[in-house]
Scaffold this motif. Structure first.
Motif, PDB file in Angstrom:
ATOM      1  N   SER A  67     -54.694 -46.224  48.163  1.00 22.60           N
ATOM      2  CA  SER A  67     -53.385 -45.696  48.544  1.00 22.60           C
ATOM      3  C   SER A  67     -53.087 -44.430  47.756  1.00 22.60           C
ATOM      4  O   SER A  67     -53.492 -44.297  46.608  1.00 22.60           O
ATOM      5  CB  SER A  67     -52.296 -46.743  48.269  1.00 22.60           C
ATOM      6  OG  SER A  67     -52.211 -46.984  46.891  1.00 22.60           O
ATOM      7  N   LEU A  68     -52.400 -43.511  48.388  1.00 26.57           N
ATOM      8  CA  LEU A  68     -51.983 -42.286  47.708  1.00 26.57           C
ATOM      9  C   LEU A  68     -50.485 -42.370  47.465  1.00 26.57           C
ATOM     10  O   LEU A  68     -49.711 -42.606  48.390  1.00 26.57           O
ATOM     11  CB  LEU A  68     -52.310 -41.057  48.553  1.00 26.57           C
ATOM     12  CG  LEU A  68     -53.795 -40.755  48.743  1.00 26.57           C
ATOM     13  CD1 LEU A  68     -53.975 -39.576  49.690  1.00 26.57           C
ATOM     14  CD2 LEU A  68     -54.464 -40.471  47.424  1.00 26.57           C
ATOM     15  N   SER A  69     -50.083 -42.165  46.241  1.00 22.92           N
ATOM     16  CA  SER A  69     -48.663 -42.265  45.921  1.00 22.92           C
ATOM     17  C   SER A  69     -47.926 -41.003  46.343  1.00 22.92           C
ATOM     18  O   SER A  69     -48.535 -39.981  46.677  1.00 22.92           O
ATOM     19  CB  SER A  69     -48.492 -42.476  44.421  1.00 22.92           C
ATOM     20  OG  SER A  69     -48.913 -41.318  43.747  1.00 22.92           O
ATOM     21  N   THR A  73     -49.463 -37.213  46.604  1.00 22.37           N
ATOM     22  CA  THR A  73     -49.506 -36.628  47.946  1.00 22.37           C
ATOM     23  C   THR A  73     -48.699 -35.340  48.000  1.00 22.37           C
ATOM     24  O   THR A  73     -49.132 -34.345  48.591  1.00 22.37           O
ATOM     25  CB  THR A  73     -48.960 -37.630  48.980  1.00 22.37           C
ATOM     26  OG1 THR A  73     -49.689 -38.857  48.861  1.00 22.37           O
ATOM     27  CG2 THR A  73     -49.095 -37.107  50.383  1.00 22.37           C
ATOM     28  N   GLY A  74     -47.519 -35.346  47.391  1.00 22.19           N
ATOM     29  CA  GLY A  74     -46.671 -34.158  47.384  1.00 22.19           C
ATOM     30  C   GLY A  74     -47.335 -32.975  46.700  1.00 22.19           C
ATOM     31  O   GLY A  74     -47.241 -31.835  47.164  1.00 22.19           O
ATOM     32  N   LEU A  75     -48.002 -33.233  45.596  1.00 21.49           N
ATOM     33  CA  LEU A  75     -48.692 -32.157  44.898  1.00 21.49           C
ATOM     34  C   LEU A  75     -49.865 -31.614  45.718  1.00 21.49           C
ATOM     35  O   LEU A  75     -50.084 -30.401  45.780  1.00 21.49           O
ATOM     36  CB  LEU A  75     -49.202 -32.641  43.543  1.00 21.49           C
ATOM     37  CG  LEU A  75     -48.151 -32.732  42.447  1.00 21.49           C
ATOM     38  CD1 LEU A  75     -48.720 -33.412  41.217  1.00 21.49           C
ATOM     39  CD2 LEU A  75     -47.644 -31.353  42.087  1.00 21.49           C
ATOM     40  N   SER A  81     -53.972 -28.369  42.674  1.00 21.45           N
ATOM     41  CA  SER A  81     -55.363 -28.816  42.680  1.00 21.45           C
ATOM     42  C   SER A  81     -55.406 -30.343  42.606  1.00 21.45           C
ATOM     43  O   SER A  81     -54.469 -30.999  42.141  1.00 21.45           O
ATOM     44  CB  SER A  81     -56.122 -28.213  41.502  1.00 21.45           C
ATOM     45  OG  SER A  81     -55.696 -28.801  40.297  1.00 21.45           O
ATOM     46  N   LEU A  82     -56.510 -30.890  43.061  1.00 18.54           N
ATOM     47  CA  LEU A  82     -56.671 -32.342  43.028  1.00 18.54           C
ATOM     48  C   LEU A  82     -56.661 -32.877  41.604  1.00 18.54           C
ATOM     49  O   LEU A  82     -56.123 -33.954  41.343  1.00 18.54           O
ATOM     50  CB  LEU A  82     -57.980 -32.738  43.722  1.00 18.54           C
ATOM     51  CG  LEU A  82     -58.022 -32.546  45.231  1.00 18.54           C
ATOM     52  CD1 LEU A  82     -59.398 -32.856  45.766  1.00 18.54           C
ATOM     53  CD2 LEU A  82     -56.982 -33.406  45.908  1.00 18.54           C
ATOM     54  N   VAL A  83     -57.221 -32.136  40.682  1.00 20.05           N
ATOM     55  CA  VAL A  83     -57.258 -32.571  39.281  1.00 20.05           C
ATOM     56  C   VAL A  83     -55.841 -32.682  38.720  1.00 20.05           C
ATOM     57  O   VAL A  83     -55.507 -33.654  38.044  1.00 20.05           O
ATOM     58  CB  VAL A  83     -58.121 -31.608  38.435  1.00 20.05           C
ATOM     59  CG1 VAL A  83     -58.047 -31.962  36.964  1.00 20.05           C
ATOM     60  CG2 VAL A  83     -59.561 -31.615  38.915  1.00 20.05           C
ATOM     61  N   GLU A  84     -54.994 -31.707  39.019  1.00 14.74           N
ATOM     62  CA  GLU A  84     -53.605 -31.759  38.549  1.00 14.74           C
ATOM     63  C   GLU A  84     -52.870 -32.939  39.164  1.00 14.74           C
ATOM     64  O   GLU A  84     -52.089 -33.620  38.491  1.00 14.74           O
ATOM     65  CB  GLU A  84     -52.882 -30.462  38.882  1.00 14.74           C
ATOM     66  CG  GLU A  84     -53.330 -29.273  38.066  1.00 14.74           C
ATOM     67  CD  GLU A  84     -52.676 -27.980  38.519  1.00 14.74           C
ATOM     68  OE1 GLU A  84     -52.134 -27.941  39.643  1.00 14.74           O
ATOM     69  OE2 GLU A  84     -52.692 -27.011  37.742  1.00 14.74           O
ATOM     70  N   ALA A  85     -53.082 -33.170  40.453  1.00 13.95           N
ATOM     71  CA  ALA A  85     -52.423 -34.286  41.132  1.00 13.95           C
ATOM     72  C   ALA A  85     -52.863 -35.620  40.536  1.00 13.95           C
ATOM     73  O   ALA A  85     -52.041 -36.512  40.301  1.00 13.95           O
ATOM     74  CB  ALA A  85     -52.724 -34.240  42.627  1.00 13.95           C
ATOM     75  N   ILE A  86     -54.147 -35.751  40.266  1.00 17.65           N
ATOM     76  CA  ILE A  86     -54.666 -36.992  39.687  1.00 17.65           C
ATOM     77  C   ILE A  86     -54.138 -37.178  38.262  1.00 17.65           C
ATOM     78  O   ILE A  86     -53.760 -38.284  37.873  1.00 17.65           O
ATOM     79  CB  ILE A  86     -56.207 -36.989  39.724  1.00 17.65           C
ATOM     80  CG1 ILE A  86     -56.681 -37.090  41.173  1.00 17.65           C
ATOM     81  CG2 ILE A  86     -56.786 -38.122  38.886  1.00 17.65           C
ATOM     82  CD1 ILE A  86     -58.152 -36.828  41.371  1.00 17.65           C
ATOM     83  N   GLN A  87     -54.091 -36.102  37.492  1.00 23.32           N
ATOM     84  CA  GLN A  87     -53.581 -36.196  36.125  1.00 23.32           C
ATOM     85  C   GLN A  87     -52.114 -36.622  36.111  1.00 23.32           C
ATOM     86  O   GLN A  87     -51.708 -37.467  35.309  1.00 23.32           O
ATOM     87  CB  GLN A  87     -53.745 -34.868  35.395  1.00 23.32           C
ATOM     88  CG  GLN A  87     -55.170 -34.561  35.015  1.00 23.32           C
ATOM     89  CD  GLN A  87     -55.332 -33.170  34.423  1.00 23.32           C
ATOM     90  OE1 GLN A  87     -54.486 -32.296  34.617  1.00 23.32           O
ATOM     91  NE2 GLN A  87     -56.422 -32.968  33.699  1.00 23.32           N
ATOM     92  N   LEU A  88     -51.325 -36.046  37.010  1.00 18.42           N
ATOM     93  CA  LEU A  88     -49.917 -36.437  37.081  1.00 18.42           C
ATOM     94  C   LEU A  88     -49.783 -37.903  37.468  1.00 18.42           C
ATOM     95  O   LEU A  88     -48.964 -38.633  36.892  1.00 18.42           O
ATOM     96  CB  LEU A  88     -49.160 -35.562  38.085  1.00 18.42           C
ATOM     97  CG  LEU A  88     -47.708 -35.980  38.304  1.00 18.42           C
ATOM     98  CD1 LEU A  88     -46.886 -35.693  37.059  1.00 18.42           C
ATOM     99  CD2 LEU A  88     -47.125 -35.317  39.511  1.00 18.42           C
ATOM    100  N   GLN A  89     -50.583 -38.348  38.417  1.00 20.93           N
ATOM    101  CA  GLN A  89     -50.499 -39.741  38.842  1.00 20.93           C
ATOM    102  C   GLN A  89     -50.923 -40.685  37.723  1.00 20.93           C
ATOM    103  O   GLN A  89     -50.340 -41.761  37.564  1.00 20.93           O
ATOM    104  CB  GLN A  89     -51.364 -39.982  40.085  1.00 20.93           C
ATOM    105  CG  GLN A  89     -51.158 -41.338  40.700  1.00 20.93           C
ATOM    106  CD  GLN A  89     -49.707 -41.576  41.069  1.00 20.93           C
ATOM    107  OE1 GLN A  89     -49.046 -40.706  41.622  1.00 20.93           O
ATOM    108  NE2 GLN A  89     -49.200 -42.746  40.763  1.00 20.93           N
TER     109      GLN A  89
END
Length: 130
Positions: A67-69, A73-75, A81-89
């Protein structure tokens, strides 16, 4: 975070109360043999914390893979970037786990004395439904 922490706290306290009530004769016997109230209820406390925190921990295993939170998803849609989105999550999930764990442990620690009288006997009015 607050909503998850409240849910975990309610589940922890309800489970602890129900477990102590279900095994009241065991706790009374343990107390009569000289155990402290903490020693008499240690297994119930552990069990209630594990059961209450299990859904949050299980949810953490699937975020990003199944699942994507919303934040992630918003980022991604916003162009990050995907790395930033994953780090935030990862930060968000760690905050959720931390807040839930702290609230359940603190509520157990502060409410635990209400289960016993000053003479270290089980407080029966806590377990009666009125």
């Amino acid at each position: 975070m607050v909503g998850n922490a409240m849910t975990v706290t309610v589940v922890t306290m309800k489970r602890l109360r129900d477990d102590i009530q279900a095994q009241m004769s065991l706790e009374k016997t343990t107390l009569a043999l000289g155990a402290t109230p903490r020693q008499a209820t240690l297994q119930q406390v552990k069990r209630s914390l594990v059961i209450a925190l299990s859904p949050i921990i299980d949810n953490t295993k699937t975020v990003g893979l199944i699942s994507l939170s919303g934040a992630m998803t918003g980022l991604i849609i916003g162009g990050a970037s995907l790395v930033e989105a994953i780090q935030l999550q990862m930060v968000v999930m760690n905050m959720l786990i931390g807040a839930s764990t702290m609230s359940s442990i603190m509520s157990t620690y502060f409410c635990w004395p209400n289960f016993f009288t000053k003479a270290y006997q089980l407080e029966t009015k806590v377990f009666s439904i009125e």
